[in-house]
Scaffold this motif. Structure first.
Motif, short mmCIF file in Angstrom:
data_model
loop_
_atom_site.label_atom_id
_atom_site.label_comp_id
_atom_site.label_asym_id
_atom_site.label_seq_id
_atom_site.Cartn_x
_atom_site.Cartn_y
_atom_site.Cartn_z
N ALA A 1 -3.80 1.94 -14.28
CA ALA A 1 -3.79 2.89 -13.16
C ALA A 1 -3.28 4.26 -13.59
O ALA A 1 -3.71 5.29 -13.05
N PHE A 2 -2.38 4.29 -14.58
CA PHE A 2 -1.78 5.55 -14.99
C PHE A 2 -2.17 5.97 -16.41
O PHE A 2 -1.58 6.91 -16.95
N ASP A 3 -3.14 5.29 -17.01
CA ASP A 3 -3.53 5.58 -18.40
C ASP A 3 -2.31 5.54 -19.32
O ASP A 3 -2.15 6.37 -20.23
N ARG B 1 0.83 -1.20 0.00
CA ARG B 1 0.00 0.00 0.00
C ARG B 1 0.87 1.26 0.00
O ARG B 1 0.61 2.22 -0.73
N THR B 2 1.92 1.24 0.80
CA THR B 2 2.84 2.38 0.85
C THR B 2 3.58 2.56 -0.47
O THR B 2 3.72 3.66 -0.99
N ALA B 3 4.04 1.44 -1.04
CA ALA B 3 4.76 1.50 -2.32
C ALA B 3 3.86 2.06 -3.42
O ALA B 3 4.32 2.84 -4.27
N ALA B 4 2.59 1.66 -3.43
CA ALA B 4 1.66 2.15 -4.45
C ALA B 4 1.48 3.66 -4.34
O ALA B 4 1.43 4.37 -5.36
N SER C 1 0.17 -3.87 -7.17
CA SER C 1 -0.82 -3.58 -8.22
C SER C 1 -2.24 -3.53 -7.66
O SER C 1 -3.07 -2.75 -8.13
N ARG C 2 -2.52 -4.34 -6.64
CA ARG C 2 -3.86 -4.36 -6.04
C ARG C 2 -4.15 -3.10 -5.24
O ARG C 2 -5.31 -2.81 -4.93
N ASN C 3 -3.12 -2.36 -4.90
CA ASN C 3 -3.30 -1.16 -4.09
C ASN C 3 -3.14 0.14 -4.88
O ASN C 3 -3.14 1.22 -4.30
N LEU C 4 -3.04 0.04 -6.20
CA LEU C 4 -2.91 1.24 -7.02
C LEU C 4 -4.23 1.99 -7.10
O LEU C 4 -5.31 1.40 -7.14
N THR C 5 -4.14 3.31 -7.12
CA THR C 5 -5.30 4.15 -7.38
C THR C 5 -5.09 4.86 -8.71
O THR C 5 -3.95 5.04 -9.15
N HIS C 6 -6.16 5.26 -9.35
CA HIS C 6 -6.07 5.84 -10.68
C HIS C 6 -5.44 7.22 -10.64
O HIS C 6 -5.85 8.08 -9.88
N LYS C 7 -4.40 7.41 -11.45
CA LYS C 7 -3.77 8.72 -11.63
C LYS C 7 -3.57 8.94 -13.12
O LYS C 7 -2.68 8.34 -13.72
N PRO C 8 -4.39 9.77 -13.76
CA PRO C 8 -4.27 9.98 -15.20
C PRO C 8 -2.93 10.63 -15.56
O PRO C 8 -2.50 11.58 -14.90
N THR C 9 -2.26 10.08 -16.57
CA THR C 9 -1.06 10.69 -17.11
C THR C 9 -1.18 10.71 -18.63
O THR C 9 -2.05 10.07 -19.21
N LEU D 1 4.74 5.37 -5.51
CA LEU D 1 4.85 5.29 -6.97
C LEU D 1 3.97 6.34 -7.64
O LEU D 1 4.40 6.99 -8.60
N ALA D 2 2.75 6.52 -7.14
CA ALA D 2 1.85 7.52 -7.71
C ALA D 2 2.41 8.93 -7.56
O ALA D 2 2.17 9.80 -8.42
N SER D 3 3.16 9.16 -6.50
CA SER D 3 3.74 10.50 -6.31
C SER D 3 4.95 10.73 -7.21
O SER D 3 5.29 11.87 -7.52
N TRP D 4 5.61 9.65 -7.63
CA TRP D 4 6.81 9.77 -8.47
C TRP D 4 6.52 9.69 -9.96
O TRP D 4 7.18 10.36 -10.76
#
Length: 345
Positions: free
Chosen positions: A164-166, A96-99, A124-132, A102-105
Motif C-alpha cells: 500500500a505504501f511502496d 476503514r477509518t484507521a486505514a 489492511s483490507r481497507n488500505l488505499t495506495h499511497k506511494p512513499t 494511517l495514510a495521512s500519518w
C-alpha cells in the motif's frame, strides 16, 4: 496522470463539491465532455483527494471522544455507528477509518510497525495506495505456533501494508511464544533477529489492537493454537484480561511479572513507548477490558474506536482513572486533527 491531469481532477472536484456546479457546466469550464468530468470526480474520491463522511446528528461520538481524550491524555477518533450494528459492521467501519488515518500519518522515510491480528487484517483490507520513498514496514511480533508456521498469515498481512505504501517489508521469522525464556534470550542474540529488532526500534508509528481472553469473538492469539490449556489456565490465574502485541496485561495495566511474557516475542509496553505514535484500533464489546488495561498502562497515544465500544469503555472508567491522568493531561499536549470527533481543541 501528469501534473495537468491532476490539476483537472482538483478543479473538477472543487467545482462539483465546493461550488455545487453541475457536470455539464464543469465540462464547459474545462472544455471537455461530461463523461470525462465524471471520471475526474471518481478519481478524486478514489485517490483520497475527496473524502465523504456521514455524521448522524444524534451521534454521541464527539462527546465520547472528548471524554476519553481528557481522561487518558490521548487523541481519540470515535467512529459513529448505530447501536444495533453487528460486530463485523463495527469492525469494518473502524478499520476503514484507521486505514485513512494511517495514510495521512505515514509518509516517506518513515518506519511502520505492525502487530498481526484480526483487527489489523481488517485495516489492511481497507488500505488505499499511497506511494512513499525510503519507508519500511516491520512485523512487531512472531507468528509461528505449535500447529502452524504462521508465516503465510503474518506475511500476507505485513506485505499488504508494504504494498500500500511502496515500502520495504521486514518479516519477523520467530514464534509468537518460545517454549522457554532461555531460548528467546539466545535467539535475541542472533544477528538475523537483531536486524529486525533494530528496525522495530526505529519505528515512527506502531499499529496494533488489543486481544481479549474472553468473549463471543475470540482474538486470533487465543483461537489459533498459540496457547495450550496450561497457558490459558495460567493466564486466568494471574488475572490477565488481554494482550497487546502478544504481551499479556492485567486489568490495572501491569504486565512485568506475568510469567508467559518472558516467552513472548512482541514488544512490551515499555518498549512500545519509545515509538512516537502508538495507534490502537479497537471494535467489540469484549475488547473493553483489554482496552482499559492498555490505556491504564499508558501505551496508547492515538485510539480509533467505534461509538458503541467507546460508550462501554467510559462506563467502565473509574474515578481513579479520571484522577490519575490529570498530571499527564496537563503535562502533555493532546494531539489531534482539527474538526475530527473526539479531538480536544
Amino acid at each position: 496522470m501528469g501534473v495537468d491531469g491532476e490539476q483537472d481532477v482538483l478543479r473538477a472536484a472543487a467545482m462539483y463539491y465546493l461550488q455545487d456546479m453541475k457536470m455539464e457546466v464543469i465540462a464547459r469550464h474545462l472544455n471537455t465532455s461530461r463523461s470525462t468530468v465524471s471520471r475526474l470526480i471518481k478519481r478524486a474520491r478514489a485517490t483520497g483527494l475527496v473524502e465523504i463522511t456521514l455524521r448522524p446528528a444524534s451521534s454521541r461520538a464527539p462527546g465520547l471522544g472528548q471524554s476519553i481524550s481528557s481522561t487518558f491524555g490521548i487523541s481519540t477518533y470515535v467512529v459513529p455507528v448505530p447501536d444495533s450494528a453487528e460486530h463485523i459492521e463495527r469492525l469494518e467501519q473502524v478499520a476503514r477509518t484507521a486505514a485513512k488515518l494511517l495514510a495521512s500519518w505515514f509518509d516517506s522515510d518513515m518506519v511502520l510497525g505492525i502487530a498481526w491480528g484480526t483487527t489489523l487484517a481488517a485495516v489492511s483490507r481497507n488500505l488505499t495506495h499511497k506511494p512513499t520513498r525510503g519507508s519500511a514496514v516491520v512485523q512487531l511480533n512472531g507468528a509461528a505456533n505449535n500447529r502452524t508456521s504462521g508465516i503465510e498469515y503474518a506475511s500476507d498481512l505485513i506485505s499488504s501494508f508494504g504494498a500500500a505504501f511502496d515500502a520495504s517489508v521486514h518479516h519477523f521469522p520467530v514464534p509468537a511464544f518460545f517454549d522457554f525464556p532461555e531460548t528467546k534470550a539466545a535467539m535475541w542474540r542472533e544477528r538475523s533477529v537483531r536486524r529486525v529488532l533494530d528496525v522495530q526500534r526505529r519505528a515512527d508509528i506502531a499499529l496494533f489492537s488489543v486481544g481479549a481472553v474472553a468473549g463471543a469473538v475470540p482474538s486470533h492469539v487465543y483461537a489459533a493454537g498459540y496457547l495450550d490449556d496450561d497457558d490459558t489456565r495460567t493466564l486466568h490465574a494471574e488475572g490477565v484480561v488481554g494482550d497487546i502485541c502478544t504481551v499479556f496485561m492485567r486489568a490495572d495495566g501491569s504486565y512485568r511479572d506475568v510469567a508467559l511474557n518472558a516467552r513472548a516475542t512482541g514488544p512490551t509496553p515499555e518498549e512500545l513507548n519509545r515509538v512516537p505514535r502508538r495507534v490502537c484500533v479497537v471494535a467489540g464489546d469484549n475488547k473493553v477490558g483489554p482496552l482499559l488495561a492498555a490505556l491504564r498502562s499508558g501505551v496508547v497515544t492515538d485510539l480509533v474506536v467505534d461509538e458503541v465500544t467507546a460508550t462501554h469503555l467510559l462506563q467502565s472508567v473509574s474515578a481513579r482513572d479520571a484522577a490519575g491522568r490529570v498530571t499527564r493531561k496537563l503535562g502533555t499536549p493532546v494531539r489531534g486533527r482539527l474538526g475530527w470527533p473526539g479531538d480536544v481543541q
